[in-house]
Design an enzyme around this catalytic site. Structure first.
Site, PDB file in Angstrom:
ATOM      1  N   ASP A  26     -72.112 -44.852 -53.123  1.00 13.66           N
ATOM      2  CA  ASP A  26     -71.830 -43.707 -52.242  1.00 13.66           C
ATOM      3  C   ASP A  26     -70.983 -44.114 -51.031  1.00 13.66           C
ATOM      4  O   ASP A  26     -71.056 -45.254 -50.573  1.00 13.66           O
ATOM      5  CB  ASP A  26     -73.171 -43.099 -51.780  1.00 13.66           C
ATOM      6  N   HIS A  68     -62.014 -42.956 -53.561  1.00 13.73           N
ATOM      7  CA  HIS A  68     -62.444 -43.126 -54.960  1.00 13.73           C
ATOM      8  C   HIS A  68     -61.622 -44.220 -55.644  1.00 13.73           C
ATOM      9  O   HIS A  68     -62.146 -44.997 -56.437  1.00 13.73           O
ATOM     10  CB  HIS A  68     -62.311 -41.818 -55.741  1.00 13.73           C
ATOM     11  N   LEU A  89     -74.847 -59.104 -69.958  1.00 14.64           N
ATOM     12  CA  LEU A  89     -75.264 -57.996 -69.081  1.00 14.64           C
ATOM     13  C   LEU A  89     -75.153 -56.632 -69.770  1.00 14.64           C
ATOM     14  O   LEU A  89     -74.175 -56.358 -70.459  1.00 14.64           O
ATOM     15  CB  LEU A  89     -74.352 -58.003 -67.837  1.00 14.64           C
TER      16      LEU A  89
END
Ligand code: IPE
Ligand code: IPE
Ligand code: MG
Length: 234
Positions: free
Chosen positions: A11, A28, A122
């Site tokens: 965020d 962004h 991962l």
């Protein structure tokens, strides 16, 4: 102890751009470019699952101009990064209402996942058009259908069974979040992994996502290692 599953609410992109007098989408762009090094950092630290909140079911209310950029960035990330993820043995999954994305993007998501499916390192999961309440309702509907069709008995429904119907089912035991980080200073969960984070440690960091670094991730892991988890015990 290193957290096995780290989930991040990425965020603060808009505020990062605003602080520089630039349009929100600038944040962004910078924010999406941070993901690569955080994925590497997570692998290096020995984290087994990294789940990133990229777009919520509520984010559809944003202006079309912003949405267009967000979808372009997801597309760009997948096209650019799959090779790298492959080299790093990363498994990729995108969870959420994938059917709401443009058909072309859906195809790209599926092919990227398929490309990396055999990897053993991962687990990298992107939550896209994701809402935890939607996920839980969806699980409930599928459970009810299985009961109606006779595949399942109502008495068999318990927490473990419920988890098999959540979108994080593919993670198995790893689905439980150990550490949930939210950047940008906001202290709320915004419909993220409500079930999976039942016993997560929360860390709200005062850094905006476009500034989030590998060092911030190690700092968070270090903070986690000092926490005492009791799971209701003493
Ligand atoms: C997070 O940054 C990215 C998405 C929700 C897609 P924001 O866009 O929410 O940035 P702020 O919170 O407005 O600063
Ligand atoms: C949560 O951030 C969703 C993502 C980071 C993708 P928001 O910025 O949408 O959440 P609120 O509106 O501050 O709760
Ligand atoms: Mg925000």
């Amino acid at each position: 102890m290193i957290p096995k599953h780290v989930a991040i609410i990425m965020d603060g992109n808009g505020r990062w751009a605003k602080a520089r007098g630039r349009p929100r989408v600038f944040g962004h762009i910078r924010g999406s470019s941070r993901i690569k090094s955080i994925v590497e950092g997570a692998s290096d630290l020995g984290i087994r699952a990294l789940t990133l909140y990229a777009f919520s079911t509520e984010n559809w209310t944003r202006p079309d101009t912003e949405l267009t950029v967000l979808w372009k960035l997801l597309k760009k990330y997948l096209i650019k990064e799959v090779k790298n993820l492959e080299a790093n043995n990363v498994r990729l999954k995108v969870i959420g209402e994938i059917d709401k994305l443009a058909p072309e993007l859906q195809t790209l998501v599926k092919s990227s996942e398929a490309c990396l499916a055999k990897n053993t390192g991962l687990f990298l999961t992107f939550c896209v058009s994701y809402g935890s309440q939607r996920e839980i309702v969806d699980a409930t509907k599928r459970i009810v259908n299985d009961v109606i069709s006779g595949k399942l008995m109502a008495t068999e429904i318990n927490e473990a069974l419920f988890e098999n119907y959540l979108w994080t089912d593919f993670l198995g035991d790893l689905a439980k979040v150990d550490l949930l980080i939210r950047t940008s200073g906001e202290q709320r969960i915004s419909n993220y992994l409500l079930w999976q984070a039942a016993y997560a440690e929360f860390l709200f960091m005062d850094v905006l996502w476009p500034d989030f670094s590998k060092e911030n991730l190690s700092q968070a892991v270090n903070d986690f290692s000092k926490r005492q988890r009791r799971f209701g015990g003493i």
